[in-house]
Enzyme design. Structure first.
Site, PDB file in Angstrom:
ATOM      1  N   HIS A  72       6.292  28.887 -12.635  1.00 57.31           N
ATOM      2  CA  HIS A  72       6.870  27.621 -13.121  1.00 57.31           C
ATOM      3  C   HIS A  72       6.158  27.222 -14.400  1.00 57.31           C
ATOM      4  CE1 HIS A  72       9.319  25.993  -9.621  1.00 57.31           C
ATOM      5  NE2 HIS A  72       8.964  27.206  -9.247  1.00 57.31           N
ATOM      6  N   GLY A  73       6.784  26.360 -15.187  1.00 55.08           N
ATOM      7  CA  GLY A  73       6.150  25.905 -16.419  1.00 55.08           C
ATOM      8  C   GLY A  73       6.032  27.032 -17.428  1.00 55.08           C
ATOM      9  N   GLY A  74       7.118  27.837 -17.553  1.00 55.70           N
ATOM     10  CA  GLY A  74       7.100  29.012 -18.430  1.00 55.70           C
ATOM     11  C   GLY A  74       7.172  28.700 -19.917  1.00 55.70           C
ATOM     12  N   ASP A 121      16.095  23.246  -8.035  1.00 57.11           N
ATOM     13  CA  ASP A 121      14.704  23.330  -8.474  1.00 57.11           C
ATOM     14  C   ASP A 121      13.891  22.239  -7.756  1.00 57.11           C
ATOM     15  OD1 ASP A 121      12.592  24.294  -9.983  1.00 57.11           O
ATOM     16  OD2 ASP A 121      13.120  23.158 -11.786  1.00 57.11           O
ATOM     17  N   HIS A 122      12.799  22.613  -7.107  1.00 54.00           N
ATOM     18  CA  HIS A 122      11.925  21.650  -6.424  1.00 54.00           C
ATOM     19  C   HIS A 122      12.639  20.729  -5.436  1.00 54.00           C
ATOM     20  CE1 HIS A 122       8.228  22.657  -8.542  1.00 54.00           C
ATOM     21  NE2 HIS A 122       8.963  22.810  -9.621  1.00 54.00           N
ATOM     22  N   VAL A 167      12.102  28.132 -17.197  1.00 54.66           N
ATOM     23  CA  VAL A 167      11.993  27.588 -18.549  1.00 54.66           C
ATOM     24  C   VAL A 167      12.909  26.375 -18.671  1.00 54.66           C
ATOM     25  CG1 VAL A 167      12.382  28.056 -21.010  1.00 54.66           C
ATOM     26  CG2 VAL A 167      11.484  29.873 -19.534  1.00 54.66           C
ATOM     27  N   THR A 190      11.404  23.099 -20.688  1.00 53.86           N
ATOM     28  CA  THR A 190      10.877  22.292 -21.790  1.00 53.86           C
ATOM     29  C   THR A 190      11.206  22.882 -23.163  1.00 53.86           C
ATOM     30  OG1 THR A 190       9.076  21.616 -20.319  1.00 53.86           O
ATOM     31  CG2 THR A 190       8.779  21.183 -22.672  1.00 53.86           C
ATOM     32  N   GLY A 222       6.085  20.933 -18.310  1.00 57.31           N
ATOM     33  CA  GLY A 222       6.040  20.114 -19.526  1.00 57.31           C
ATOM     34  C   GLY A 222       5.312  20.824 -20.660  1.00 57.31           C
TER      35      GLY A 222
HETATM   36 ZN   LIG Z   1       8.678  23.834 -11.355  1.00 57.40          ZN
END
Ligand SMILES: [Zn+2]
Length: 284
Positions: A208-210, A82-83, A231, A233, A181
């Protein structure tokens, strides 16, 4: 079965108009929660590992856990960086056994992003490894990367289409209003951007940030062309809240299995419901 790349599962997702979940691994409990949920829902699944999480778990430990998990599963499992921050990092993770990598050159100017991503695609594809690129800047905080709202830049559809054509990535993350986040308000996604890009390219787009995006927004995003949703957070919150509740009820508990076990079960429920929301259940 052994670990597989994301290529086949994402192709099927684009054709079938559903999304495959990337759930991030942070330790053994996450790994087991993700695999058990995917198995019970008969869904393909992507295990995400950030550089920070790999540092925390130990890169070799992370690969070993993912390999055992995939081998014991009947559903396709990809292990995805990831990233990834550079060509060198992507190669290091591939060498360690990752079946998929993300190269995030989104902080570079467009030409430089294309150049780095293309280099990773050439090397990764030669080894049967899939690649995700990123365009635009996704806001929020993930590991030690933090982008405030003022600097979160939405992806330009024309550039995104060009980026795909120039790099040959297997999946493309574009900034469409989601963030890493926890959200402060209710996020609004730019479905028009998703649709404009998706109809012009053969690969699915990545959200991203789902965590914390309302279900109907997720469904609309999938209909518009999102085929992979990350997912992390929500699982972290489910695990931590469960442990907090157990500690509040029983101050004397000391056996980690007594709180990590229920924490894992709570994450598994989150993952199962995400898989059903994304529509990848029974698609293994
Ligand atoms: Zn991401």
């Amino acid at each position: 079965m052994p670990l597989v790349s994301m290529t086949e599962m994402l192709k099927a997702a684009k054709a079938g108009k559903y999304a495959v979940g990337q759930f991030n691994m942070n330790n053994l409990e996450f790994t087991k929660a993700i695999i058990e949920a995917a198995e019970e829902e008969q869904s393909p699944v992507i295990l995400g590992v950030s550089e920070g999480a790999a540092k925390y778990m130990g890169l070799e430990y992370a690969v070993a856990m993912a390999k055992v998990a995939a081998e014991q599963a009947t559903v396709p499992v990809a292990l995805h960086l990831d990233h990834g921050s550079s060509f060198e990092v992507a190669m290091k993770f591939i060498r360690a056994g990752f079946s998929s990598v993300m190269i995030d050159g989104s902080h570079h100017p467009f030409e430089k992003n294309v150049e780095i991503t293309k280099k990773v695609v050439e090397a990764a594809h030669a080894m049967g490894v899939s690649v995700e690129g990123e365009l635009g800047t996704i806001g929020g905080t993930e590991d030690d990367i933090s982008v405030d709202e003022a600097n979160a830049r939405l992806a330009d559809p024309k550039q995104a289409i060009e980026f795909y054509k120039l790099t040959g990535v297997d999946a493309l993350a574009i900034a469409v209003g989601s963030a890493h986040g926890l959200y402060k308000g209710i996020p609004k996604l730019r479905h028009d951007i998703i649709e404009a890009v998706s109809k012009e390219i053969d690969i699915p787009l990545v959200l991203h940030g789902g965590s914390g995006i309302p279900d109907d927004e997720i469904k609309k995003a999938i209909a518009a062309g999102i085929g992979k949703i990350n997912v992390n957070t929500e699982n972290q919150v489910a695990l931590t809240n469960t442990i907090r509740e157990i500690f509040a009820k029983d101050a004397k508990v000391y056996d980690p299995r007594k709180y990590l076990g229920p924490g894992k079960e709570a994450m598994k429920e989150v993952i199962r419901s995400k898989i059903r929301l994304f529509g990848s259940n029974q698609k293994a």
